[in-house]
Design an enzyme around this catalytic site. Sequence first.
Site, PDB file in Angstrom:
ATOM      1  N   GLU A  45       3.231   2.020   9.933  1.00 21.67           N
ATOM      2  CA  GLU A  45       3.682   2.329   8.569  1.00 21.67           C
ATOM      3  C   GLU A  45       4.935   3.204   8.625  1.00 21.67           C
ATOM      4  O   GLU A  45       4.971   4.170   9.370  1.00 21.67           O
ATOM      5  CB  GLU A  45       2.556   3.082   7.829  1.00 21.67           C
ATOM      6  N   ASN A 103       6.562   1.845  -0.551  1.00 20.00           N
ATOM      7  CA  ASN A 103       6.135   1.885   0.848  1.00 20.00           C
ATOM      8  C   ASN A 103       5.813   0.436   1.204  1.00 20.00           C
ATOM      9  O   ASN A 103       4.771  -0.089   0.814  1.00 20.00           O
ATOM     10  CB  ASN A 103       4.897   2.799   0.942  1.00 20.00           C
ATOM     11  N   LYS A 120       2.829  -1.448  -0.598  1.00 18.75           N
ATOM     12  CA  LYS A 120       1.551  -0.714  -0.576  1.00 18.75           C
ATOM     13  C   LYS A 120       1.017  -0.536  -1.993  1.00 18.75           C
ATOM     14  O   LYS A 120       1.713   0.007  -2.859  1.00 18.75           O
ATOM     15  CB  LYS A 120       1.775   0.642   0.098  1.00 18.75           C
ATOM     16  N   GLU A 148       2.706  11.120  -1.033  1.00 17.38           N
ATOM     17  CA  GLU A 148       3.236   9.759  -1.194  1.00 17.38           C
ATOM     18  C   GLU A 148       3.581   9.425  -2.638  1.00 17.38           C
ATOM     19  O   GLU A 148       4.522   8.685  -2.897  1.00 17.38           O
ATOM     20  CB  GLU A 148       2.283   8.729  -0.604  1.00 17.38           C
ATOM     21  N   CYS A 176      -2.097   1.220   5.320  1.00 14.55           N
ATOM     22  CA  CYS A 176      -2.855   2.465   5.456  1.00 14.55           C
ATOM     23  C   CYS A 176      -3.959   2.652   4.428  1.00 14.55           C
ATOM     24  O   CYS A 176      -5.016   2.038   4.534  1.00 14.55           O
ATOM     25  CB  CYS A 176      -1.888   3.657   5.477  1.00 14.55           C
ATOM     26  N   ASN A 201      -0.554   5.748   8.870  1.00 15.52           N
ATOM     27  CA  ASN A 201      -0.259   7.135   9.268  1.00 15.52           C
ATOM     28  C   ASN A 201      -1.439   7.955   8.785  1.00 15.52           C
ATOM     29  O   ASN A 201      -1.554   8.253   7.595  1.00 15.52           O
ATOM     30  CB  ASN A 201       0.987   7.661   8.544  1.00 15.52           C
TER      31      ASN A 201
HETATM   32  N1  CDV Z   1      -0.632   7.065   4.827  1.00 18.42           N
HETATM   33  C1  CDV Z   1      -1.828   6.961   4.222  1.00 18.42           C
HETATM   34  O1  CDV Z   1      -1.997   6.163   3.303  1.00 18.42           O
HETATM   35  N2  CDV Z   1      -2.810   7.797   4.652  1.00 18.42           N
HETATM   36  C2  CDV Z   1      -4.158   7.762   4.100  1.00 18.42           C
HETATM   37  C3  CDV Z   1      -4.717   9.128   3.820  1.00 18.42           C
HETATM   38  C4  CDV Z   1      -4.705  10.049   4.953  1.00 18.42           C
HETATM   39  C5  CDV Z   1      -4.174   9.725   2.591  1.00 18.42           C
HETATM   40  C6  CDV Z   1      -5.124   7.067   5.033  1.00 18.42           C
HETATM   41  O2  CDV Z   1      -5.994   6.345   4.527  1.00 18.42           O
HETATM   42  O3  CDV Z   1      -5.055   7.235   6.247  1.00 18.42           O
END
Ligand code: CDV
Length: 303
Positions: A45, A103, A120, A148, A176, A201
């Site tokens: 990501e 994103n 995203k 974010e 993510c 991430n």
């Molecule tokens: N980058 C993300 O979307 N992180 C989310 C959390 C940590 C907010 C995750 O699901 O890992």
Amino acid sequence: MGRYLTVAAAQMGPGSENKAENVKRMLVLIKEAAQQKVDFIGFVELALTPFFAMEVIADYDHYYEEQMPSPLTEPLFKAAREANMGMVLPYAEKDPLYGRYYNSSIIVDCDGTILGKYRKTHVPGAMFLMENKQGPGGTAQKTYYFMEKRYFAPGDLGFPVFQSKKEGAKIGVLICFDRRFPEACRCLALSGAEVVFIPYNTPGDALLAGMSPNMNEIVLRTRAYEDFFYVVGVGRAGIAYGRQFNAGSLIAEAGTGDVKAMVSTDGDELVSATIDLDKVTAGRYGYHGFCERRPELYRPVVL
Ligand code: CDV
């Protein structure tokens, strides 16, 4: 004869503020993937930048790409194309028409054609924590929660599935936080996705207290089991912004959730596996019971 595809997760350690440096590291991973005859490689990501959403930054426009390929990313396209390799390339996108930020990830086929884009859908954020936390003199206290929502609008493209020229593979992408939503994964399965790339991430963080340290692996493997697609989870590794990131990139088997391959380091590392795409539809609508679904009773899920 099955339809076989070799897929790879290109895990990366902390991103550099120098985007060209990140591209250089990605080129090394593509080179290694080419040696392993990888058909499709997935990056982490926001692969071109650090995971800048960890803090409040005033000047952030430079993190975003307005076009793909761009002078910065053209070497990645070239290297992948020359290796006859498709690529899932996550990045911070600025839509030049509306000036909105997403994103995102583009999905590039083995001949360099851009198959499409995913934005995203579920954007995590905890801005209210910033506003409520006042530091000395009434200034906003610097915290390290997920910002974010400050940097990205929620995706507006749904859950598209892209068909590659390689074996007609049907490819989906989630980014993510999206992986925590079974509805998103099920949408991809119902649209026929055979392999889903999930870049992430995930910092091990106090905010996540109460969550199993194995959460990431559990979720990735569960999605592969319940939606009967292969999962290529691509993690950010190492320490950045004072946090240890999750790493743990893996390729999970469709329908069982078994781990076919997993990284062993906490830095840049490529891991690959050959998957059998023909298993997916046969298993999903066979012993896995998709034909027994009762969508007329699932209304609460979409309310
Ligand atoms: N980058 C993300 O979307 N992180 C989310 C959390 C940590 C907010 C995750 O699901 O890992």
